[in-house]
Design a protein around this motif. Sequence first.
Motif, mmCIF file in Angstrom:
data_model
loop_
_atom_site.group_PDB
_atom_site.id
_atom_site.type_symbol
_atom_site.label_atom_id
_atom_site.label_comp_id
_atom_site.label_asym_id
_atom_site.label_seq_id
_atom_site.Cartn_x
_atom_site.Cartn_y
_atom_site.Cartn_z
ATOM 1 N N PRO A 58 0.839 -1.207 0.000
ATOM 2 C CA PRO A 58 0.000 0.000 0.000
ATOM 3 C C PRO A 58 0.870 1.252 0.000
ATOM 4 C CG PRO A 58 -0.728 -1.560 1.671
ATOM 5 C CD PRO A 58 0.581 -2.052 1.157
ATOM 6 N N LYS A 59 0.420 2.258 -0.753
ATOM 7 C CA LYS A 59 1.200 3.494 -0.882
ATOM 8 C C LYS A 59 0.331 4.718 -0.631
ATOM 9 C CE LYS A 59 4.520 1.747 -4.294
ATOM 10 N NZ LYS A 59 4.273 0.365 -4.155
ATOM 11 N N PHE A 60 0.981 5.814 -0.301
ATOM 12 C CA PHE A 60 0.315 7.113 -0.230
ATOM 13 C C PHE A 60 1.232 8.142 -0.873
ATOM 14 C CE2 PHE A 60 2.513 6.482 3.832
ATOM 15 C CZ PHE A 60 3.277 7.632 3.951
ATOM 16 N N GLU A 61 0.653 9.188 -1.394
ATOM 17 C CA GLU A 61 1.465 10.237 -2.009
ATOM 18 C C GLU A 61 0.774 11.584 -1.871
ATOM 19 O OE1 GLU A 61 0.094 9.697 -6.647
ATOM 20 O OE2 GLU A 61 1.868 8.637 -5.946
ATOM 21 N N GLY A 62 1.574 12.615 -1.944
ATOM 22 C CA GLY A 62 1.048 13.976 -1.848
ATOM 23 C C GLY A 62 2.125 14.968 -2.224
ATOM 24 N N PHE A 63 1.725 16.226 -2.400
ATOM 25 C CA PHE A 63 2.707 17.259 -2.736
ATOM 26 C C PHE A 63 2.222 18.617 -2.254
ATOM 27 C CE2 PHE A 63 -0.215 16.990 -6.249
ATOM 28 C CZ PHE A 63 -0.459 18.317 -6.585
ATOM 29 N N THR A 64 3.187 19.491 -2.074
ATOM 30 C CA THR A 64 2.919 20.890 -1.748
ATOM 31 C C THR A 64 3.694 21.731 -2.757
ATOM 32 O OG1 THR A 64 4.814 21.108 -0.273
ATOM 33 C CG2 THR A 64 2.761 20.312 0.717
ATOM 34 N N GLU A 65 3.744 23.038 -2.555
ATOM 35 C CA GLU A 65 4.523 23.888 -3.462
ATOM 36 C C GLU A 65 6.013 23.594 -3.342
ATOM 37 O OE1 GLU A 65 3.616 27.993 -2.913
ATOM 38 O OE2 GLU A 65 1.509 27.724 -3.443
ATOM 39 N N GLU A 72 5.405 4.221 1.423
ATOM 40 C CA GLU A 72 5.113 2.822 1.133
ATOM 41 C C GLU A 72 5.093 2.039 2.437
ATOM 42 O OE1 GLU A 72 6.762 -0.583 -1.940
ATOM 43 O OE2 GLU A 72 8.109 1.018 -1.309
ATOM 44 N N LEU A 73 4.010 1.298 2.642
ATOM 45 C CA LEU A 73 3.873 0.490 3.849
ATOM 46 C C LEU A 73 4.433 -0.903 3.588
ATOM 47 C CD1 LEU A 73 2.738 0.045 6.727
ATOM 48 C CD2 LEU A 73 0.574 -0.613 5.650
ATOM 49 N N GLU A 120 7.799 2.493 14.147
ATOM 50 C CA GLU A 120 7.082 2.532 15.434
ATOM 51 C C GLU A 120 5.928 1.511 15.375
ATOM 52 O OE1 GLU A 120 4.976 3.208 18.714
ATOM 53 O OE2 GLU A 120 4.009 3.980 16.917
ATOM 54 N N GLN A 121 5.966 0.521 16.265
ATOM 55 C CA GLN A 121 5.092 -0.655 16.156
ATOM 56 C C GLN A 121 3.597 -0.357 16.310
ATOM 57 O OE1 GLN A 121 6.108 -3.708 15.113
ATOM 58 N NE2 GLN A 121 8.001 -2.577 14.761
ATOM 59 N N VAL A 122 3.235 0.526 17.214
ATOM 60 C CA VAL A 122 1.805 0.825 17.422
ATOM 61 C C VAL A 122 1.217 1.466 16.176
ATOM 62 C CG1 VAL A 122 0.150 2.115 18.825
ATOM 63 C CG2 VAL A 122 2.137 1.052 19.916
ATOM 64 N N LEU A 123 1.929 2.432 15.628
ATOM 65 C CA LEU A 123 1.472 3.106 14.425
ATOM 66 C C LEU A 123 1.438 2.142 13.237
ATOM 67 C CD1 LEU A 123 1.982 6.709 13.687
ATOM 68 C CD2 LEU A 123 2.425 5.178 11.819
ATOM 69 N N LEU A 124 2.466 1.295 13.113
ATOM 70 C CA LEU A 124 2.486 0.294 12.037
ATOM 71 C C LEU A 124 1.297 -0.654 12.147
ATOM 72 C CD1 LEU A 124 6.212 -0.808 11.634
ATOM 73 C CD2 LEU A 124 4.761 0.233 9.926
ATOM 74 N N GLY A 125 0.991 -1.053 13.378
ATOM 75 C CA GLY A 125 -0.152 -1.940 13.593
ATOM 76 C C GLY A 125 -1.451 -1.331 13.091
ATOM 77 N N LYS A 126 -1.633 -0.042 13.337
ATOM 78 C CA LYS A 126 -2.849 0.648 12.865
ATOM 79 C C LYS A 126 -2.875 0.731 11.341
ATOM 80 C CE LYS A 126 -3.904 3.639 16.806
ATOM 81 N NZ LYS A 126 -4.109 5.035 17.228
ATOM 82 N N LEU A 127 -1.726 1.061 10.744
ATOM 83 C CA LEU A 127 -1.662 1.202 9.290
ATOM 84 C C LEU A 127 -1.872 -0.125 8.569
ATOM 85 C CD1 LEU A 127 1.314 3.688 8.811
ATOM 86 C CD2 LEU A 127 -1.103 4.132 8.407
ATOM 87 N N GLN A 128 -1.479 -1.216 9.217
ATOM 88 C CA GLN A 128 -1.607 -2.518 8.567
ATOM 89 C C GLN A 128 -3.017 -3.089 8.648
ATOM 90 O OE1 GLN A 128 1.671 -4.490 10.471
ATOM 91 N NE2 GLN A 128 3.119 -3.847 8.887
ATOM 92 N N GLN A 129 -3.898 -2.412 9.384
ATOM 93 C CA GLN A 129 -5.300 -2.832 9.397
ATOM 94 C C GLN A 129 -5.947 -2.450 8.069
ATOM 95 O OE1 GLN A 129 -7.044 -0.994 12.827
ATOM 96 N NE2 GLN A 129 -5.802 -2.169 14.271
ATOM 97 N N SER A 130 -6.795 -3.321 7.577
ATOM 98 C CA SER A 130 -7.447 -3.079 6.287
ATOM 99 C C SER A 130 -8.338 -1.844 6.349
ATOM 100 C CB SER A 130 -8.286 -4.312 5.919
ATOM 101 O OG SER A 130 -8.896 -4.122 4.668
ATOM 102 N N GLY A 131 -8.299 -1.031 5.291
ATOM 103 C CA GLY A 131 -9.147 0.156 5.210
ATOM 104 C C GLY A 131 -8.390 1.385 4.747
#
Length: 199
Positions: A58-65, A72-73, A120-131
Amino acid sequence: MLLNLFSLQTMQTMISSQLLIIFSSIFIVFSIQASPGAHGPNGEHLDTPNKVQALVNPKFEGFTEAYELVGELLNDQVLIYLHDFKTNVPVKNASIELDLDGQVAQAKFSKQLGAYSLSEQVLLGKLQQSGLHEIILTITTEESGDLLFVTLDNSSVLVRDLSHDNTEHAHFPWHIFVVGLAVFAGGFLLGRQVKGGKS
């Protein structure tokens, strides 16, 4: 009358020979084409789409000026690639803070990976949940600071399935063989009739 009969027999022989050549050519052409279940030089199926089992991270992307960012997870970490928006040059000395539902963690730059890594394991655990996961990224450098809102879609990671099904194996084109045999038998019988009519 005898001349007409002879020319009729000659014409029948020519037509049957031409039909035999045409049908034999069609048979050969269809036999050369990949039959169902045929394999290429590396064992791949020639008549089925290449199926591969692959997990897409799973990936995320974004940009600013000022910046563009791709994340990438992976199983054990989040990798974040940060580039200058105008020059596309990697930004190496930034501070990146990731906020997911109030859970905050700091990403550290890895020279070996050429990216920022967060494990960071707690944050990774949340990100690895489906959705869908809404993430706030705070980027700070000596020159500037930016806030980025991105979404990680972790709802479907499996894209293709690899299955080597033996039902796909029909190694010999029997239907083409039967058609070819029928054409040969028909030509042979027609030739025998014409030859018998001459005698």
